[in-house]
Design an enzyme around this catalytic site. Structure first.
Site, PDB file in Angstrom:
ATOM      1  N   GLY A  12       0.799  -1.220   0.000  1.00 58.80           N
ATOM      2  CA  GLY A  12       0.000   0.000   0.000  1.00 58.80           C
ATOM      3  C   GLY A  12       0.833   1.272   0.000  1.00 58.80           C
ATOM      4  O   GLY A  12       1.914   1.323   0.592  1.00 58.80           O
ATOM      5  N   ARG A  16      -3.081   8.290   3.479  1.00 62.82           N
ATOM      6  CA  ARG A  16      -3.379   9.077   4.672  1.00 62.82           C
ATOM      7  C   ARG A  16      -2.113   9.576   5.379  1.00 62.82           C
ATOM      8  O   ARG A  16      -2.181  10.470   6.224  1.00 62.82           O
ATOM      9  CB  ARG A  16      -4.237   8.271   5.642  1.00 62.82           C
ATOM     10  CG  ARG A  16      -5.716   8.236   5.254  1.00 62.82           C
ATOM     11  CD  ARG A  16      -6.527   7.449   6.264  1.00 62.82           C
ATOM     12  NE  ARG A  16      -6.415   6.011   6.053  1.00 62.82           N
ATOM     13  CZ  ARG A  16      -6.904   5.085   6.857  1.00 62.82           C
ATOM     14  NH1 ARG A  16      -7.551   5.453   7.965  1.00 62.82           N
ATOM     15  NH2 ARG A  16      -6.762   3.802   6.596  1.00 62.82           N
ATOM     16  N   GLN A  73       2.377  -6.777  -6.243  1.00 59.30           N
ATOM     17  CA  GLN A  73       0.943  -6.540  -6.401  1.00 59.30           C
ATOM     18  C   GLN A  73       0.811  -5.245  -7.202  1.00 59.30           C
ATOM     19  O   GLN A  73       0.840  -4.151  -6.646  1.00 59.30           O
ATOM     20  CB  GLN A  73       0.235  -6.422  -5.047  1.00 59.30           C
ATOM     21  CG  GLN A  73      -1.281  -6.297  -5.191  1.00 59.30           C
ATOM     22  CD  GLN A  73      -1.985  -6.000  -3.868  1.00 59.30           C
ATOM     23  OE1 GLN A  73      -1.354  -5.516  -2.929  1.00 59.30           O
ATOM     24  NE2 GLN A  73      -3.284  -6.253  -3.806  1.00 59.30           N
ATOM     25  N   GLY A  78      -7.061  -5.208  -2.654  1.00 60.65           N
ATOM     26  CA  GLY A  78      -7.452  -5.795  -1.382  1.00 60.65           C
ATOM     27  C   GLY A  78      -6.432  -6.780  -0.836  1.00 60.65           C
ATOM     28  O   GLY A  78      -5.510  -7.216  -1.535  1.00 60.65           O
ATOM     29  N   GLY A 140     -12.319  -4.362  11.782  1.00 57.17           N
ATOM     30  CA  GLY A 140     -13.180  -5.494  11.462  1.00 57.17           C
ATOM     31  C   GLY A 140     -13.545  -6.234  12.734  1.00 57.17           C
ATOM     32  O   GLY A 140     -12.709  -6.421  13.616  1.00 57.17           O
ATOM     33  N   GLU A 155     -16.080  -6.482   8.126  1.00 54.57           N
ATOM     34  CA  GLU A 155     -15.424  -5.172   8.085  1.00 54.57           C
ATOM     35  C   GLU A 155     -16.361  -4.100   8.648  1.00 54.57           C
ATOM     36  O   GLU A 155     -17.587  -4.204   8.539  1.00 54.57           O
ATOM     37  CB  GLU A 155     -15.023  -4.833   6.651  1.00 54.57           C
ATOM     38  CG  GLU A 155     -14.008  -5.786   6.038  1.00 54.57           C
ATOM     39  CD  GLU A 155     -12.692  -5.802   6.802  1.00 54.57           C
ATOM     40  OE1 GLU A 155     -12.246  -4.727   7.248  1.00 54.57           O
ATOM     41  OE2 GLU A 155     -12.122  -6.894   6.971  1.00 54.57           O
ATOM     42  N   LYS A 351      37.457  13.997  13.972  1.00 50.44           N
ATOM     43  CA  LYS A 351      36.931  13.361  12.763  1.00 50.44           C
ATOM     44  C   LYS A 351      37.986  12.417  12.182  1.00 50.44           C
ATOM     45  O   LYS A 351      39.125  12.803  11.954  1.00 50.44           O
ATOM     46  CB  LYS A 351      36.541  14.434  11.742  1.00 50.44           C
ATOM     47  CG  LYS A 351      36.191  13.917  10.354  1.00 50.44           C
ATOM     48  CD  LYS A 351      37.311  14.199   9.374  1.00 50.44           C
ATOM     49  CE  LYS A 351      37.027  13.635   8.008  1.00 50.44           C
ATOM     50  NZ  LYS A 351      38.207  13.759   7.113  1.00 50.44           N
ATOM     51  N   TYR A 366      40.139  21.381  16.495  1.00 48.16           N
ATOM     52  CA  TYR A 366      39.687  20.461  15.446  1.00 48.16           C
ATOM     53  C   TYR A 366      40.803  19.463  15.172  1.00 48.16           C
ATOM     54  O   TYR A 366      41.927  19.856  14.803  1.00 48.16           O
ATOM     55  CB  TYR A 366      39.340  21.217  14.165  1.00 48.16           C
ATOM     56  CG  TYR A 366      39.097  20.288  12.992  1.00 48.16           C
ATOM     57  CD1 TYR A 366      37.934  19.522  12.925  1.00 48.16           C
ATOM     58  CD2 TYR A 366      40.044  20.142  11.979  1.00 48.16           C
ATOM     59  CE1 TYR A 366      37.720  18.641  11.878  1.00 48.16           C
ATOM     60  CE2 TYR A 366      39.838  19.274  10.916  1.00 48.16           C
ATOM     61  CZ  TYR A 366      38.673  18.515  10.874  1.00 48.16           C
ATOM     62  OH  TYR A 366      38.460  17.640   9.834  1.00 48.16           O
ATOM     63  N   ALA A 423      53.151  27.741  21.457  1.00 53.32           N
ATOM     64  CA  ALA A 423      51.846  28.351  21.194  1.00 53.32           C
ATOM     65  C   ALA A 423      51.925  29.318  20.025  1.00 53.32           C
ATOM     66  O   ALA A 423      52.913  30.035  19.855  1.00 53.32           O
ATOM     67  CB  ALA A 423      51.350  29.073  22.446  1.00 53.32           C
TER      68      ALA A 423
END
Length: 459
Positions: A12, A16, A73, A78, A140, A155, A351, A366, A423
């Protein structure tokens, strides 16, 4: 034991849902609904699984891959019409076939097993999985006779006033004698309000042949929810989240606020882990004993070691060792390998890098495409400059090195064992072991020059 087969109905479109994504591929706690169904039903030790696809067939096939066979299908006429598409694969086989819907992600393997065993023990030709619904509207109805035997399924749109008062509902899941199923399907018609071939009509067909038809009433109505719109999708997510969190808590995990903690179904968490509110743990993550996660932390497909603490951070596709401290506000990107007792502080990004045991990257740095040894100290604001606009290169920092604040390490480059980088340096050449490297412009002081600048501003 009789052979067991499964047919999963996943053809299906789900109008909806109002979505470009096909219904059964909508995720519940990060996993498509149809994958939840397949995982649970396969746990019952099936001999064969057939998935009926239609809308989005290629995407469903791509996602489930070799875990299932597939039949198409092409027209959605159905549930009976859907099941008969599997005839070419199953028609002549002996055994029991379970038919399940691809939009019922909450049914557990235990419920499927209970259904199989009830069906086979009673030697029925068909057994319906039913439940007592607090509000059966839209479902159902299972109609029983004066002897409490199942007569038929009606149903909702075809039910009369008396039938609408029945609280026992059909969940859309069934067990059948396989041969009886495909024989009865030949007699199903579309003479009903919807003009469809209902699988439910098989119950009356079998009854008319004096075949034994039964029902297994599950006490777990909430499991049977079928997801047809976004409201039901959210409800399924909430139900599964609660179930998973409760399982972890019963197994010795402390979840401070279960209502605001999201743990995906394939996550493994050991005893004495503490998870704070706002945490999201997904994929195939493993969290080892005594770890502390959160608050407000995302972990996806990571292994997190014993007694490691991760706060207000994001970690993805990485391995994190024991007794590591991460955060707040760190980002562990894919292919990071963090050693034991390492420290990654606030606003640090790692990373595709290895960080050795007891090494520290405490803040505002980083580290990408790098091999960092043990006992290394990386100062604030350090960057491994790994990308020249076309290619990425490796930075190697050997054991016991000390990188001063605000340093740029221009890859490919190696900082030798025990070396110091002053530094503010921009390092473009390898640094030998046990050396001090200084790479910055010479400082010049112009005395009295500040007064000239201030006077210029006044003009």
């Amino acid at each position: 034991m009789a052979k067991r087969y499964a047919i999963i109905l996943a053809a299906g479109q789900g109008t909806r849902m109002k979505s470009k994504l096909y219904k059964v591929l909508h995720p519940v706690l990060g996993k498509p609904m149809v994958q939840h169904v397949l995982d649970q039903v396969k746990a019952v030790n099936l001999d064969e699984v057939v998935t009926v696809v239609g809308h989005g067939a290629d995407l469903v096939k791509e996602h489930l891959g070799k875990e299932s066979q597939f039949v198409l299908q092409a027209e959605q006429l159905g549930t009976g019409h859907a099941v008969i598409q599997a005839e070419q694969l199953l028609k002549d086989k002996e055994g029991t076939t379970i038919v399940v819907c691809g939009d019922t992600p909450l049914i557990t393997d235990q419920t499927y097993l209970d259904l199989f065993e009830h069906h086979e023990k009673n030697k029925s030709k068909a057994t319906i999985l039913t439940a007592k619904a607090p509000d059966p509207t839209g479902y159902g109805r299972v109609i029983r006779n004066e002897n409490n035997e199942v007569e038929r399924i009606v149903e909702h749109k075809d039910a009369n006033e008396n039938e609408l008062r029945v609280a026992e509902i059909n969940t859309g899941t069934y067990c059948f004698d396989n041969k009886a199923l495909f024989e009865a399907l030949q007699e199903v018609s579309n003479d009903n309000a919807q003009g469809e071939y209902y699988l439910t009509d098989i119950i009356e067909i079998l009854k008319n042949k004096s075949a034994k038809v039964g029902a297994y009433v599950t006490p777990k109505f909430e499991e049977t929810l079928g997801v047809n719109d976004r409201v039901a999708l959210a409800q399924a997510e909430k139900t599964m989240k609660r179930r998973i969190n409760e399982d972890h808590m019963r197994n010795g995990v402390t979840i401070i606020d279960p209502d605001h903690t999201y743990i995906h179904p394939d996550v493994v968490i050991e005893q004495d882990v503490v998870i704070h509110p706002g945490s999201v743990i997904t994929g195939k993550s493993i969290i080892k004993t005594d770890a502390e996660i959160g608050p407000n932390t995302e972990i996806a497909n990571c292994e997190v070691g014993e007694a490691t603490v991760i706060k207000q951070s994001v970690a993805t596709d990485s391995k994190i060792g024991d007794r590591v401290k991460i955060g707040p506000f760190a980002h562990i990107r894919p292919e990071a390998n963090i050693g034991n007792e390492a420290k990654i502080g606030n606003f640090v990004e790692i990373k595709k890098s290895t960080l050795g045991d007891k090494s520290k990257v405490s803040h505002l740095s980083y580290i990408g495409d790098a091999q960092v040894g043990s006992n290394v100290n990386v100062g604030c604001g350090t960057i491994t400059v790994n990308y020249d606009g076309k290619n990425k290169y490796l930075t190697t920092i050997e054991d016991d090195a000390f990188i001063g604040c605000n340093s740029n390490l221009i890859a490919p480059v190696t900082i030798g064992k025990g070396s110091y980088v002053a530094a503010g340096s921009t390092i473009t050449k390898n640094v030998p072991g046990e050396s001090l490297s200084i790479a910055r412009a010479k400082q010049t002081n112009k005395e009295g020059y500040a007064a000239r600048i201030k006077n210029r501003k006044k003009d």
